[in-house]
Design a protein around this motif. Structure first.
Motif, PDB file in Angstrom:
ATOM      1  N   ARG A  62      59.136  33.010  73.522  1.00  0.00           N
ATOM      2  CA  ARG A  62      58.181  34.094  73.761  1.00  0.00           C
ATOM      3  C   ARG A  62      57.345  33.712  74.972  1.00  0.00           C
ATOM      4  NH1 ARG A  62      55.360  36.506  68.854  1.00  0.00           N
ATOM      5  NH2 ARG A  62      57.392  37.445  68.779  1.00  0.00           N
ATOM      6  N   THR A  63      57.288  34.611  75.953  1.00  0.00           N
ATOM      7  CA  THR A  63      56.621  34.331  77.215  1.00  0.00           C
ATOM      8  C   THR A  63      55.562  35.402  77.457  1.00  0.00           C
ATOM      9  OG1 THR A  63      58.715  33.461  78.029  1.00  0.00           O
ATOM     10  CG2 THR A  63      57.031  33.916  79.673  1.00  0.00           C
ATOM     11  N   TYR A  64      54.449  34.991  78.032  1.00  0.00           N
ATOM     12  CA  TYR A  64      53.347  35.909  78.318  1.00  0.00           C
ATOM     13  C   TYR A  64      53.180  35.994  79.825  1.00  0.00           C
ATOM     14  CZ  TYR A  64      52.679  34.959  73.434  1.00  0.00           C
ATOM     15  OH  TYR A  64      52.886  34.828  72.093  1.00  0.00           O
ATOM     16  N   LEU A  65      53.121  37.233  80.330  1.00  0.00           N
ATOM     17  CA  LEU A  65      53.034  37.455  81.771  1.00  0.00           C
ATOM     18  C   LEU A  65      51.783  38.254  82.095  1.00  0.00           C
ATOM     19  CD1 LEU A  65      56.765  38.465  82.329  1.00  0.00           C
ATOM     20  CD2 LEU A  65      55.746  36.235  82.693  1.00  0.00           C
ATOM     21  N   PHE A  66      51.292  38.074  83.319  1.00  0.00           N
ATOM     22  CA  PHE A  66      50.073  38.735  83.774  1.00  0.00           C
ATOM     23  C   PHE A  66      50.284  39.236  85.194  1.00  0.00           C
ATOM     24  CE2 PHE A  66      45.852  38.326  85.903  1.00  0.00           C
ATOM     25  CZ  PHE A  66      45.185  39.296  85.194  1.00  0.00           C
ATOM     26  N   GLU A  69      47.008  42.190  90.134  1.00  0.00           N
ATOM     27  CA  GLU A  69      46.475  43.391  90.784  1.00  0.00           C
ATOM     28  C   GLU A  69      46.044  44.450  89.787  1.00  0.00           C
ATOM     29  OE1 GLU A  69      48.995  44.956  93.867  1.00  0.00           O
ATOM     30  OE2 GLU A  69      49.389  42.955  94.643  1.00  0.00           O
ATOM     31  N   SER A  70      46.869  44.686  88.766  1.00  0.00           N
ATOM     32  CA  SER A  70      46.560  45.754  87.817  1.00  0.00           C
ATOM     33  C   SER A  70      45.871  45.251  86.557  1.00  0.00           C
ATOM     34  CB  SER A  70      47.851  46.475  87.407  1.00  0.00           C
ATOM     35  OG  SER A  70      48.701  45.599  86.678  1.00  0.00           O
ATOM     36  N   GLY A  71      45.908  43.940  86.308  1.00  0.00           N
ATOM     37  CA  GLY A  71      45.315  43.388  85.099  1.00  0.00           C
ATOM     38  C   GLY A  71      46.202  43.575  83.874  1.00  0.00           C
ATOM     39  N   THR A  72      47.441  43.977  84.075  1.00  0.00           N
ATOM     40  CA  THR A  72      48.370  44.219  82.978  1.00  0.00           C
ATOM     41  C   THR A  72      48.881  42.906  82.410  1.00  0.00           C
ATOM     42  OG1 THR A  72      49.096  46.250  84.056  1.00  0.00           O
ATOM     43  CG2 THR A  72      50.541  45.356  82.369  1.00  0.00           C
ATOM     44  N   VAL A  73      48.964  42.836  81.096  1.00  0.00           N
ATOM     45  CA  VAL A  73      49.565  41.685  80.434  1.00  0.00           C
ATOM     46  C   VAL A  73      50.795  42.174  79.690  1.00  0.00           C
ATOM     47  CG1 VAL A  73      47.513  40.249  80.202  1.00  0.00           C
ATOM     48  CG2 VAL A  73      48.022  41.926  78.464  1.00  0.00           C
ATOM     49  N   GLU A  97      45.442  32.459  76.997  1.00  0.00           N
ATOM     50  CA  GLU A  97      44.988  33.363  78.056  1.00  0.00           C
ATOM     51  C   GLU A  97      45.387  34.804  77.730  1.00  0.00           C
ATOM     52  OE1 GLU A  97      43.087  34.244  81.737  1.00  0.00           O
ATOM     53  OE2 GLU A  97      42.994  32.553  80.380  1.00  0.00           O
ATOM     54  N   TYR A  98      46.605  34.978  77.221  1.00  0.00           N
ATOM     55  CA  TYR A  98      47.086  36.302  76.815  1.00  0.00           C
ATOM     56  C   TYR A  98      46.170  36.882  75.733  1.00  0.00           C
ATOM     57  CZ  TYR A  98      50.094  39.782  74.558  1.00  0.00           C
ATOM     58  OH  TYR A  98      50.594  40.935  73.999  1.00  0.00           O
ATOM     59  N   GLU A 104      39.626  41.089  75.360  1.00  0.00           N
ATOM     60  CA  GLU A 104      38.727  41.779  76.295  1.00  0.00           C
ATOM     61  C   GLU A 104      39.118  43.243  76.432  1.00  0.00           C
ATOM     62  OE1 GLU A 104      38.955  39.559  79.931  1.00  0.00           O
ATOM     63  OE2 GLU A 104      37.711  37.920  79.177  1.00  0.00           O
ATOM     64  N   LYS A 105      40.415  43.503  76.497  1.00  0.00           N
ATOM     65  CA  LYS A 105      40.895  44.879  76.607  1.00  0.00           C
ATOM     66  C   LYS A 105      40.502  45.671  75.362  1.00  0.00           C
ATOM     67  CE  LYS A 105      45.122  45.794  78.178  1.00  0.00           C
ATOM     68  NZ  LYS A 105      46.593  45.918  78.173  1.00  0.00           N
ATOM     69  N   GLN A 106      40.638  45.061  74.174  1.00  0.00           N
ATOM     70  CA  GLN A 106      40.292  45.743  72.926  1.00  0.00           C
ATOM     71  C   GLN A 106      38.798  46.042  72.862  1.00  0.00           C
ATOM     72  OE1 GLN A 106      42.626  46.893  70.769  1.00  0.00           O
ATOM     73  NE2 GLN A 106      40.909  47.996  69.893  1.00  0.00           N
TER      74      GLN A 106
END
Length: 194
Positions: A62-66, A69-73, A97-98, A104-106
């Motif tokens: 399982r990998t987490y990406l960020f 520029e857009s702040g998308t995770v 970090e994810y 923060e988004k929630q």
């Protein structure tokens, strides 16, 4: 064909020779493959003029990406395509970090919902006030009832009924709230207070 080793583990020499044979079967020239004490877990192929086929890179965990520029995770599960996301400028981040970014988004979503609900309640109250013609006069039915009690205590129930009739009402609770200031003034006049 270019082979890029992205994850390595220590392996038995027999496993290494099996991997070499497998990669050879894929058409990779043996001089381009250098396997010492490593086994390739993930393979990418860069297309050349000779080969136009592209082998995909799959996540080995399982990998987490960020995306900065857009702040998308993005969460990519084991076995899902990874290369297309990396080509789009996403960078790998830790689970912590994810989770922080998602929290923060929630919080932002919850605040937006709360503000929307508050605005909705305020708008509804204003609309109700406009529909009823209620003005912010601060006079309650209890205040009017207290003055009416002073009038009827003096035995002047007929005068109170006449005042209610002038407001097209048979009882105090039938008088519209926006007419309370006028009703209160009429009752005070009849009591003789003004």
């Amino acid at each position: 064909m270019k082979i890029e080793v992205t994850h390595v583990i220590k392996a038995d020499p027999q496993v290494i020779s099996l991997v070499s044979a497998f990669l050879g079967a894929l058409g990779a020239p043996s001089q381009d493959i250098k396997i010492a004490d490593a086994v390739e877990l993930t393979k990418t192929t860069t297309p050349t003029a000779d080969t136009k086929k592209e082998t995909s890179t799959k996540a080995t965990k399982r990998t987490y990406l960020f995306h900065e520029e857009s702040g998308t995770v993005l969460e990519v599960n084991k076995g899902e395509e990874l290369a297309k996301h990396l080509e789009q400028g996403l960078v790998e981040i830790s689970k912590a970090e994810y989770d922080r970014i998602q929290a923060e988004k929630q919080v932002r979503i919850d605040k937006a919902k709360e503000q929307t609900e508050i605005k909705s309640v305020v708008d509804e109250a204003q609309e109700d006030a406009e529909n009823k013609g209620v003005k912010d006069h601060g006079i309650t039915i209890e205040m009017v009832r207290a003055e009416a009690t002073k009038l009827t205590a003096k035995g002047r129930q007929a005068d109170f009924k006449a005042i209610l009739t002038s407001f097209d009402a048979e009882k105090l609770s039938s008088v519209p709230e926006e007419k309370y200031p006028e009703l209160l003034a009429a009752i005070k006049e009849a009591v003789g207070e003004e």
